[in-house]
Each structure stands twice: as C-alpha cells, then as structure tokens.
Scaffold this motif. Structure first.
Motif, PDB file in Angstrom:
ATOM      1  N   UNK A 154     -10.331   4.886  -9.899  1.00 53.48           N
ATOM      2  CA  UNK A 154      -9.632   3.626  -9.889  1.00 53.48           C
ATOM      3  C   UNK A 154      -8.223   3.588  -9.504  1.00 53.48           C
ATOM      4  N   UNK A 155      -7.494   4.847 -10.137  1.00 51.12           N
ATOM      5  CA  UNK A 155      -6.151   4.797  -9.864  1.00 51.12           C
ATOM      6  C   UNK A 155      -5.976   5.202  -8.333  1.00 51.12           C
ATOM      7  N   UNK A 156      -6.487   6.191  -7.851  1.00 53.68           N
ATOM      8  CA  UNK A 156      -6.461   6.603  -6.506  1.00 53.68           C
ATOM      9  C   UNK A 156      -7.014   5.288  -5.383  1.00 53.68           C
ATOM     10  N   UNK A 157      -7.699   4.738  -5.876  1.00 55.06           N
ATOM     11  CA  UNK A 157      -8.495   3.663  -4.982  1.00 55.06           C
ATOM     12  C   UNK A 157      -7.120   2.270  -5.042  1.00 55.06           C
ATOM     13  N   UNK A 158      -6.681   2.336  -6.073  1.00 52.32           N
ATOM     14  CA  UNK A 158      -5.640   1.297  -6.115  1.00 52.32           C
ATOM     15  C   UNK A 158      -4.359   1.870  -5.446  1.00 52.32           C
ATOM     16  N   UNK A 159      -3.986   3.160  -5.426  1.00 50.05           N
ATOM     17  CA  UNK A 159      -2.797   3.820  -4.456  1.00 50.05           C
ATOM     18  C   UNK A 159      -3.247   3.406  -2.982  1.00 50.05           C
ATOM     19  N   UNK A 160      -4.485   3.793  -2.787  1.00 49.93           N
ATOM     20  CA  UNK A 160      -4.768   3.490  -0.993  1.00 49.93           C
ATOM     21  C   UNK A 160      -4.779   1.986  -0.991  1.00 49.93           C
ATOM     22  N   UNK A 161      -5.053   1.166  -1.828  1.00 55.68           N
ATOM     23  CA  UNK A 161      -5.029  -0.279  -1.597  1.00 55.68           C
ATOM     24  C   UNK A 161      -3.695  -0.743  -1.272  1.00 55.68           C
ATOM     25  N   UNK A 162      -2.661  -0.246  -2.116  1.00 54.71           N
ATOM     26  CA  UNK A 162      -1.209  -0.544  -2.097  1.00 54.71           C
ATOM     27  C   UNK A 162      -0.553   0.031  -0.547  1.00 54.71           C
ATOM     28  N   UNK A 163      -1.024   1.165  -0.529  1.00 57.79           N
ATOM     29  CA  UNK A 163      -0.696   2.039   0.956  1.00 57.79           C
ATOM     30  C   UNK A 163      -1.269   1.033   2.148  1.00 57.79           C
ATOM     31  N   UNK A 164      -2.212   0.821   2.123  1.00 54.30           N
ATOM     32  CA  UNK A 164      -2.687  -0.235   3.131  1.00 54.30           C
ATOM     33  C   UNK A 164      -1.915  -1.720   3.257  1.00 54.30           C
ATOM     34  N   UNK A 165      -1.685  -2.183   2.194  1.00 50.39           N
ATOM     35  CA  UNK A 165      -0.868  -3.402   2.381  1.00 50.39           C
ATOM     36  C   UNK A 165       0.485  -3.023   2.761  1.00 50.39           C
ATOM     37  N   UNK A 166       1.123  -1.785   2.176  1.00 54.40           N
ATOM     38  CA  UNK A 166       2.476  -1.898   2.446  1.00 54.40           C
ATOM     39  C   UNK A 166       2.617  -1.315   3.969  1.00 54.40           C
ATOM     40  N   UNK A 167       1.571  -0.759   4.594  1.00 55.75           N
ATOM     41  CA  UNK A 167       1.470  -0.054   5.939  1.00 55.75           C
ATOM     42  C   UNK A 167       1.222  -1.425   6.856  1.00 55.75           C
ATOM     43  N   UNK A 168       0.571  -2.457   6.302  1.00 61.79           N
ATOM     44  CA  UNK A 168       0.423  -3.902   7.280  1.00 61.79           C
ATOM     45  C   UNK A 168       1.832  -4.371   7.134  1.00 61.79           C
ATOM     46  N   UNK A 169       2.401  -4.571   5.912  1.00 58.73           N
ATOM     47  CA  UNK A 169       3.740  -5.354   6.032  1.00 58.73           C
ATOM     48  C   UNK A 169       4.651  -4.379   6.962  1.00 58.73           C
ATOM     49  N   UNK A 170       4.763  -3.006   6.790  1.00 62.27           N
ATOM     50  CA  UNK A 170       5.732  -2.500   7.696  1.00 62.27           C
ATOM     51  C   UNK A 170       5.587  -2.568   8.987  1.00 62.27           C
ATOM     52  N   UNK A 171       4.445  -2.910   9.330  1.00 62.04           N
ATOM     53  CA  UNK A 171       3.936  -3.182  10.966  1.00 62.04           C
ATOM     54  C   UNK A 171       4.280  -4.393  11.047  1.00 62.04           C
ATOM     55  N   UNK A 172       4.737  -5.530  10.411  1.00 59.81           N
ATOM     56  CA  UNK A 172       5.031  -6.853  10.904  1.00 59.81           C
ATOM     57  C   UNK A 172       6.513  -6.875  10.825  1.00 59.81           C
ATOM     58  N   UNK A 173       7.376  -5.926  10.385  1.00 57.41           N
ATOM     59  CA  UNK A 173       9.090  -6.232  10.331  1.00 57.41           C
ATOM     60  C   UNK A 173       9.480  -5.048  10.962  1.00 57.41           C
ATOM     61  N   UNK A 174      10.742  -4.977  11.475  1.00 56.41           N
ATOM     62  CA  UNK A 174      11.475  -3.490  11.815  1.00 56.41           C
ATOM     63  C   UNK A 174      12.204  -3.319  10.799  1.00 56.41           C
ATOM     64  N   UNK A 175      12.607  -4.113   9.673  1.00 56.89           N
ATOM     65  CA  UNK A 175      13.680  -3.887   8.800  1.00 56.89           C
ATOM     66  C   UNK A 175      12.722  -3.484   7.335  1.00 56.89           C
ATOM     67  N   UNK A 176      13.333  -2.047   6.979  1.00 56.08           N
ATOM     68  CA  UNK A 176      12.655  -1.421   5.876  1.00 56.08           C
ATOM     69  C   UNK A 176      12.748  -2.284   4.473  1.00 56.08           C
ATOM     70  N   UNK A 177      13.704  -2.737   4.326  1.00 54.04           N
ATOM     71  CA  UNK A 177      14.068  -3.515   2.956  1.00 54.04           C
ATOM     72  C   UNK A 177      13.081  -4.775   3.026  1.00 54.04           C
ATOM     73  N   UNK A 178      12.657  -5.330   4.001  1.00 53.22           N
ATOM     74  CA  UNK A 178      11.938  -6.496   4.075  1.00 53.22           C
ATOM     75  C   UNK A 178      10.644  -6.159   4.035  1.00 53.22           C
ATOM     76  N   UNK A 179      10.220  -4.831   4.472  1.00 50.38           N
ATOM     77  CA  UNK A 179       8.970  -4.376   4.175  1.00 50.38           C
ATOM     78  C   UNK A 179       8.632  -4.239   2.713  1.00 50.38           C
ATOM     79  N   UNK A 180       9.510  -3.495   2.056  1.00 48.59           N
ATOM     80  CA  UNK A 180       9.508  -3.074   0.783  1.00 48.59           C
ATOM     81  C   UNK A 180       9.298  -4.584  -0.165  1.00 48.59           C
TER      82      UNK A 180
END
Length: 183
Positions: A154-180
């Motif tokens: 379960x913890x690993x799947x949550x890590x993968x989920x958060x990583x996917x969301x973080x990657x998606x948000x990082x694709x939306x902007x060129x600013x790292x702080x906004x992505x975080x």
C-alpha cells in the motif's frame, strides 16, 4: 523499452547528483527511525504497566495513532512533491525538452522513463521501511505477515500515485516551485 530505461537511468543520475535526493532519504530514514523507536518504547511501557497486549503487529504498523505505516504515509505528502517538482519543469525551463523532442524518442517514452525513475526511488524509500519490518519479524513472537505485506504494498502504491500526480503537475508548468505547490 531500452530508451525508457536509459531515460530512467539518466533521471536517477540527475536526481542523485543534487543533494535533494540524498537529503530526503536521510531525513526520511531519521523520521521513520524515531517513529520506530517510539512505537517500541510505547509498547514496552504498556507491557510494564500491565495492560493487555493484543494484535501487536497491527498496533505497531497500522494503528491510526502512530503506527509506522500511518506516519510514513503522512511523510510522503512532503517528500514526493519535492522530488517530482523538477521532472519535466526542469526540461521546459532549460530548453532541453526541444532536444528530447528532436531525438527519435516519443513523448510517451520520456514520461514513462521519468515515472520509472520515481518508481525506483520509491523502492529505495520502501527499502528503509522494510528494514524496520524485518526487524519486527525477527523480534515479535506472533508476527502477522499479511498486515506487514499489505502495508508495504500500500505504501509503495501511494508513492507511485503521488509520483504520477507530481509528474503530471510538473508537465503543466516550467516553474519548479509551482509544480511542488500544485502537487
């Protein structure tokens, strides 16, 4: 498939060249260690006070009041956005995304390679938690294996989920702080 692995390897190298990845691993290990020791201390105190002790594995791992898996899940809200904030936004801000697009690599391979690197980093974080689980396996008399295994998965799947969301948000902007912050 080779291209995805090369992108993942390159992203992991870039991640570990910066002190962020090392700092997050050290802080994560320290925080999980303090929770681990606190759980052992509270268990020993309750045993010394004469309280009946039942379902020890569930209490140490999955308790909503400070179990190891519960606190690790709470820590991930901070760490995963710090790791994923620069996955794609770093490429956009430096202009290296144009070089990637001009190479014989598809956008899908780029995204899957970066996601694979985050999955591998998640395995490193999970290895830290697994050390404590193995310790509990050796120490506890009646260890409940399904609780520990499903908790780790379960913890690993949550890590993968958060990583996917973080990657998606990082694709939306060129600013790292906004992505975080967006993650």
């Amino acid at each position: 498939m080779k291209k995805i692995f090369k992108i993942a390897k390159m992203e992991l190298q870039t991640l570990f060249y910066s002190p962020i990845a090392w700092l997050i691993l050290v802080i994560f290990a320290f925080q999980t260690l303090t929770n681990f020791m606190g759980n052992i201390e509270s268990y020993v105190q309750s045993q010394e006070l004469g309280y009946p002790v039942s379902s020890i594995t569930t209490r140490l791992f999955a308790s909503p009041w400070g179990g190891l898996f519960t606190t690790v899940q709470g820590y991930l809200y901070l760490y995963i956005p710090l790791l994923t904030m620069g996955l794609m936004s770093r490429e956009f801000s430096s202009g290296s995304i144009k070089l990637l697009y001009s190479s014989p690599i598809t956008s899908t391979q780029i995204v899957l390679g970066k996601y694979l690197s985050m999955m591998l980093y998640g395995l490193l974080m999970l290895a830290i938690v697994t050390v404590y689980v193995v310790f509990y396996m050796c120490v506890l008399k009646d260890f409940d294996y399904p609780v520990a295994i499903t908790g780790l998965i379960g913890i690993y799947l949550i890590m993968c989920l958060y990583s996917a969301v973080g990657l998606f948000v990082s694709c939306l902007t060129s600013y790292q702080v906004v992505a975080a912050i967006g993650t």
